[in-house]
Structures are given as structure tokens and as C-alpha cells.
Design a protein around this motif. Sequence first.
Motif, short mmCIF file in Angstrom:
data_model
loop_
_atom_site.label_atom_id
_atom_site.label_comp_id
_atom_site.label_asym_id
_atom_site.label_seq_id
_atom_site.Cartn_x
_atom_site.Cartn_y
_atom_site.Cartn_z
N MET A 1 24.85 27.01 92.92
CA MET A 1 24.70 25.73 92.23
C MET A 1 26.06 25.23 91.80
O MET A 1 26.82 25.93 91.16
CB MET A 1 23.81 25.88 90.99
CG MET A 1 23.69 24.63 90.17
SD MET A 1 22.62 24.89 88.74
CE MET A 1 21.04 24.95 89.57
N SER A 5 26.44 19.78 89.07
CA SER A 5 25.02 19.58 89.38
C SER A 5 24.15 20.30 88.38
O SER A 5 23.12 19.80 87.94
CB SER A 5 24.73 20.07 90.80
OG SER A 5 23.37 19.99 91.08
N LEU A 9 21.48 18.21 86.13
CA LEU A 9 20.06 18.35 86.43
C LEU A 9 19.34 19.22 85.43
O LEU A 9 18.39 18.78 84.79
CB LEU A 9 19.89 18.94 87.84
CG LEU A 9 20.40 18.07 88.98
CD1 LEU A 9 20.15 18.76 90.30
CD2 LEU A 9 19.73 16.72 88.97
N GLY A 62 13.28 14.52 91.30
CA GLY A 62 13.57 15.90 91.00
C GLY A 62 12.71 16.29 89.81
O GLY A 62 12.56 15.49 88.88
N MET A 272 16.75 23.64 94.41
CA MET A 272 17.18 22.38 95.00
C MET A 272 16.77 22.37 96.47
O MET A 272 17.13 23.26 97.24
CB MET A 272 18.69 22.21 94.86
CG MET A 272 19.16 22.23 93.41
SD MET A 272 18.42 20.93 92.40
CE MET A 272 19.22 19.48 93.09
N ARG A 282 20.28 16.66 97.32
CA ARG A 282 19.05 17.45 97.22
C ARG A 282 18.37 17.14 95.90
O ARG A 282 18.96 16.56 95.00
CB ARG A 282 19.37 18.94 97.34
CG ARG A 282 19.87 19.30 98.73
CD ARG A 282 20.03 20.80 98.91
NE ARG A 282 20.23 21.08 100.32
CZ ARG A 282 19.55 22.00 101.01
NH1 ARG A 282 18.61 22.72 100.40
NH2 ARG A 282 19.77 22.20 102.28
N GLN A 283 17.12 17.51 95.80
CA GLN A 283 16.37 17.31 94.57
C GLN A 283 15.72 18.61 94.16
O GLN A 283 15.56 19.53 94.96
CB GLN A 283 15.32 16.22 94.74
CG GLN A 283 14.17 16.62 95.67
CD GLN A 283 13.16 15.49 95.83
OE1 GLN A 283 13.53 14.33 95.87
NE2 GLN A 283 11.89 15.85 95.92
N SER A 284 15.33 18.69 92.89
CA SER A 284 14.77 19.91 92.35
C SER A 284 13.25 19.91 92.43
O SER A 284 12.61 18.94 92.03
CB SER A 284 15.20 20.06 90.89
OG SER A 284 14.50 21.10 90.26
#
Length: 301
Positions: A1, A5, A9, A62, A272, A282-284
Motif C-alpha cells: 500500500m 493512499s 483511504l 471504495g 484495493m 483502484r478502489q477498496s
Amino acid sequence: MKSGSAVRLFAVTAALLSTSMIHMIFAGDALSELKGPYLGQTPPGTTAKTFAPGIVSTQAWGDAGSFTPDMNRFYVSRWRSHEGNWETEIVAYERVGEGWHKVALPKGTRRAFHAPDGKTLHYGAKYKIRTADGWSEMKSLGPAFEKIQIMGLAASANGTLVLDERGTSKGDGILRYSRLVDGKYEDPKPFGKEINTGKWNAHPYIAPDESYIMWDGERESGFGSNDLYISFRRKDGSWSEAINLGDKVNTEAEEGGPHITPDGKYLIFNRMVPRADGGDERQSDLFWIDAGFLEALRPKE
């Protein structure tokens, strides 16, 4: 990670919300097909799978979330970049009988970390306690806590706190702990190098009985980007060297925000994943797995 980010996030994710401090309204969304605990989801086995796809883990946002201590509410923090703007929202699902309802939450709802018994709400360096009339006024953990930019915080059944801090762009955040002694929190102290090693350590979780802590961190020995780690409490009170949770949960993607469901059965964490719209970022999504494998990681004494 990547450190930036992680800050952006997960700082808005793993926390629980204070339901008693807000006025909640049913959104007229009776999820009649969802029956039983865990938002009506079929529990996972030894392979991690997406939690509540299309409900909690969505394609457009996310997502991250947590159950309240009684497991009758589940709160979801969401974020996305939309038309060049950063957007966030918070939604909740409440169990009514055997079913679940989506609940509308007012904008600006403050996030809180619940103590395991549900009697203390933590808001970073401040907290409230349950009283006979509701909740107390906001109290301070103390000047030493106020100096730390806390992102994630968790409490044990005895009141011991573990917390992180918003690190710099170099990703130098560390984890600290504070014991509750005679009704007062000690000044937070950094964990040793067995835990505070590598480039990044954040979003800690402590078992209610203080037998272990988990967190996410970035290390050269990891699977790639952020991984999930665990350290077990030894009989003498010291902590074991950090142990990577392994390929049951960690991948080349970034994982973070580990915590255990209040009933102690499942590990929930974020990963992610590629965006459904094919975007570069990318999204969570939220994942869960049977937590039984954790005990096998405990070093033999």
C-alpha cells in the motif's frame, strides 16, 4: 500500500459510527432477502471472499465497514473521485427481526470507535462514556493524545488503546498503546521494533483479551504494497515479532484495516481492487474470512 493512499483511504474507513448520538431514519429500503446475522451473507470458509457484494462492496465506490458491538448495525464508509471531485458518504444497515433495513444518516455524522462493551465511544483523541441519561460530554484522552493525528484506534475489554498516526509523505507512521489505569489513560507509548518496523504501520486492532494485535504495514518482505500483520502477546507480557498473515489474505494488491467481528468468528479487511469502470486507480472492497487460521500463526512458547 502506498503511504499516501493509505492515509487518504483508510483514514475514512475502519471506524465505527456513533448510533446513539445521531437521529437515524429508515430509508424505506427493506432488504427482505437478507435474513439472519452478517447482513444475511453466507459466512466464508478458509478462502477470503467479498463481503456483501453489491450492498456493502460496490462498483461505484471504495467501501469499508464495521459492525457495532451488538452486531445489529453495520456502518459503511464510502469514497470516490467523481468528475474531478472527491466525494464521501456514510450509510448504515440495521437489523430488525431477522431482516435488515438500510438507514439514512445525516451528512456530517461523526465517526466513533466503539469499545468492545459499547460503553465508550472514541473520537481520535477524545471520547464519551455511556451514562444513565445517554452519553457524557466529550472528554479528552489527554494532551499527549492531542498532539497525535490519530487515524485509527481500537480498545481492549480492559480499556487498553492501540492507535496509529497520520505519517508524513515518507510513510513513517508508527503504532502506540495506552493502558487505562485507575480510570485514566496513560500517555501513549510506541510499540517496539517487533511491531514498528518497515515503511508504514497503521490501522491497528487489539483483541478484546489483548492476546494479539493486528495492523497493516508496508515492508520489503511482504507480498507487495501493504500487507496485514499480527503480533501475539507472550506470557511475560512482551510482543512477538510481527507475522505476515500470509497468502490467505495478502496479495500483490494493498490490504488494510483488519478487525475481527464482535463475535470473534471472522476477520474483515479491505483490499484495493481494479475499478469496475476500467479506470487507472483502484478502489477498496471489503473482504472476510474465517478467523480460525490466526491461532495457527501463534509462536510456540
